[in-house]
Motif scaffolding. Structure first.
Motif, short mmCIF file in Angstrom:
data_model
loop_
_atom_site.label_atom_id
_atom_site.label_comp_id
_atom_site.label_asym_id
_atom_site.label_seq_id
_atom_site.Cartn_x
_atom_site.Cartn_y
_atom_site.Cartn_z
N UNK A 137 0.81 -1.23 0.00
CA UNK A 137 0.00 0.00 0.00
C UNK A 137 0.84 1.27 0.00
N UNK A 138 0.37 2.26 -0.72
CA UNK A 138 1.04 3.56 -0.78
C UNK A 138 0.56 4.43 0.38
N UNK A 139 1.48 5.09 1.06
CA UNK A 139 1.11 6.00 2.14
C UNK A 139 0.74 7.35 1.54
N UNK A 140 -0.48 7.80 1.83
CA UNK A 140 -0.99 9.06 1.31
C UNK A 140 -1.15 10.05 2.47
N UNK A 141 -1.28 11.32 2.12
CA UNK A 141 -1.41 12.37 3.14
C UNK A 141 -2.68 13.15 2.93
N UNK A 142 -3.31 13.57 4.03
CA UNK A 142 -4.53 14.39 3.96
C UNK A 142 -4.44 15.48 5.01
N UNK A 143 -4.65 16.73 4.58
CA UNK A 143 -4.68 17.86 5.51
C UNK A 143 -6.08 17.92 6.12
N UNK A 144 -6.17 17.87 7.44
CA UNK A 144 -7.46 17.77 8.12
C UNK A 144 -7.94 19.14 8.61
N UNK A 145 -9.20 19.18 9.04
CA UNK A 145 -9.79 20.44 9.51
C UNK A 145 -9.05 20.97 10.73
N UNK A 146 -8.46 20.07 11.51
CA UNK A 146 -7.72 20.47 12.71
C UNK A 146 -6.40 21.15 12.38
N UNK A 147 -5.99 21.08 11.11
CA UNK A 147 -4.68 21.59 10.72
C UNK A 147 -3.62 20.52 10.74
N UNK A 148 -3.94 19.37 11.30
CA UNK A 148 -2.99 18.26 11.31
C UNK A 148 -2.98 17.56 9.96
N UNK A 149 -1.89 16.88 9.66
CA UNK A 149 -1.78 16.08 8.46
C UNK A 149 -1.82 14.61 8.85
N UNK A 150 -2.79 13.91 8.30
CA UNK A 150 -2.92 12.48 8.58
C UNK A 150 -2.30 11.69 7.44
N UNK A 151 -1.62 10.62 7.77
CA UNK A 151 -1.05 9.72 6.78
C UNK A 151 -1.80 8.40 6.86
N UNK A 152 -2.13 7.85 5.70
CA UNK A 152 -2.99 6.67 5.68
C UNK A 152 -2.71 5.82 4.45
N UNK A 153 -3.18 4.58 4.51
CA UNK A 153 -3.14 3.69 3.35
C UNK A 153 -4.55 3.24 3.05
N UNK A 154 -4.77 2.86 1.81
CA UNK A 154 -6.10 2.46 1.36
C UNK A 154 -5.92 1.40 0.28
N UNK A 155 -6.12 0.14 0.62
CA UNK A 155 -5.88 -0.97 -0.30
C UNK A 155 -7.15 -1.79 -0.50
#
Length: 362
Positions: free
Chosen positions: A52-70
């Motif tokens: 799985x590729x690790x992706x990044x998402x900028x959240x409403x809190x201002x934090x950046x979440x890293x996640x995978x989706x397979x």
């Protein structure tokens, strides 16, 4: 000069097309035919996955979440919460049954926790913040209801997630999962610096962090140990933090907080998995979980496992995640399958029949 290059390219393209179609090209050197019975070589048209590729998402809190989706976008979404000291790519460690997961139509999503892997460390964040981030990632992915599976130290995070949005949890699966209830772990009396001293050597060498005993069934899985070591290296070194123990100390101290979240509003089915030889999250924790759950969970307890039950019986967990909780995964005469639980109990009286995929018998 340019004209001759174009002619040469056109000729080679025509030759390639002819060869792909199984024809011959006049003037081309003949190659030796494959030996009788040999498989014809094939050059693939698509890439094979390296995990799985690790992706990044900028959240409403201002934090950046890293996640995978397979898995298939239209598959049944499963949020995978790995044990302590794992990255967003830890779900890759279950790919030894990837074909089974894909055949069951499961979509495996994992959100990384504070300070591990690609995710920056913030000492102010707790388990509830992870739950907030995870739900936001699921919202971005268009996931409404989700099945949750948590391993080991992922247990307290799964509890926070379920308590925060109980109606969005389709089912909760806790595999050798640490409960945020009952007696606190022994290390909770240590100072942060003392705990860091205890942990520093383990997390600096992933081979120590992931040291399963010699009789662990994970030893049967080709490449499992190396995949675990690679995730350990990623967890503690990905951002150049050079195995800084601070995030690990912080997470383990979060496990000391009591009481855990209120799960009384949870109506989804719950599955508990335990290894009878587990000394890290012992079988006694089953009763601790039961005392906090409003319903009657399904309990699967295995005599052949310790704190590796989530891997040894990942085949059964996959079946449960896909909604086949009334089936049991068994092996008979070299063939694996799911049979009704009552039938499985009768079959297992035959020594030729064993629990789980036949892969474990090889």
């Amino acid at each position: 000069m340019k004209r001759s290059v174009r002619i040469a390219f056109a000729t080679s393209a025509a030759a390639l097309a002819a060869m792909l179609l199984g024809g011959s090209v006049t003037g081309a050197a003949a190659s030796a035919p494959p030996a009788a019975g040999a498989q014809r070589p094939r050059i693939q048209d698509d890439f094979d996955s390296l995990g799985p590729q690790v992706k990044a998402a900028r959240l409403d809190s201002g934090r950046t979440a890293h996640y995978t989706d397979a898995g298939p976008r239209n598959g049944r979404p499963v949020l995978f919460i790995g044990g302590t000291g794992t990255s967003a790519r830890a779900a890759h460690m279950t790919d030894f049954f990837r074909s089974t997961r894909e055949s069951l139509g499961l979509r495996l999503i994992s959100v990384e926790r504070n300070g591990f892997g690609d995710t920056e460390y913030d000492p102010k964040l707790g388990a509830a913040d992870f739950a907030e981030d995870a739900w936001q990632v699921l919202d971005r992915l268009g996931v409404g209801k989700v099945t949750v599976v948590a391993i080991s130290g992922g247990g307290p995070y799964a509890a926070e997630l379920a308590a925060r949005a109980p109606t969005r949890v389709r089912a909760l699966h806790l595999a050798a999962a640490l409960p945020p209830y009952g007696a606190r772990p022994d290390y909770c009396g240590l100072s942060d610096s003392a705990l860091a001293k205890e942990l520093r050597g383990q997390i600096a060498d992933p081979r120590k962090w992931w040291a399963f005993p010699d009789d662990s069934p994970t030893k049967k899985i080709p490449g499992f140990a190396d995949t675990a070591f690679e995730d350990g290296a990623r967890t503690y070194n990905q951002r150049g933090q050079k195995a800084d123990p601070a995030p690990q100390v912080h997470e383990q101290k979060l496990y000391c907080k009591r009481p855990g979240p209120d799960l009384s509003a949870l109506t989804a089915p719950v599955y508990l998995y335990s290894g009878k030889k587990d000394t890290t999250v012992p079988p006694s924790t089953l009763a601790t979980w039961k005392a906090q759950l409003p319903g009657k969970p399904v309990v699967r307890s295995y005599a052949d496992s310790g704190h590796d039950v989530q891997y040894r019986h990942w085949d059964q967990i996959l079946a449960d995640l896909a909604g086949y909780g009334d089936r049991t995964v068994v092996c008979r005469d070299g063939h694996s399958g799911m049979v009704p639980a009552q039938v499985a109990r009768r079959m297992l009286a035959d020594r030729r029949v064993t629990l789980g995929s036949c892969a474990w018998q090889k």
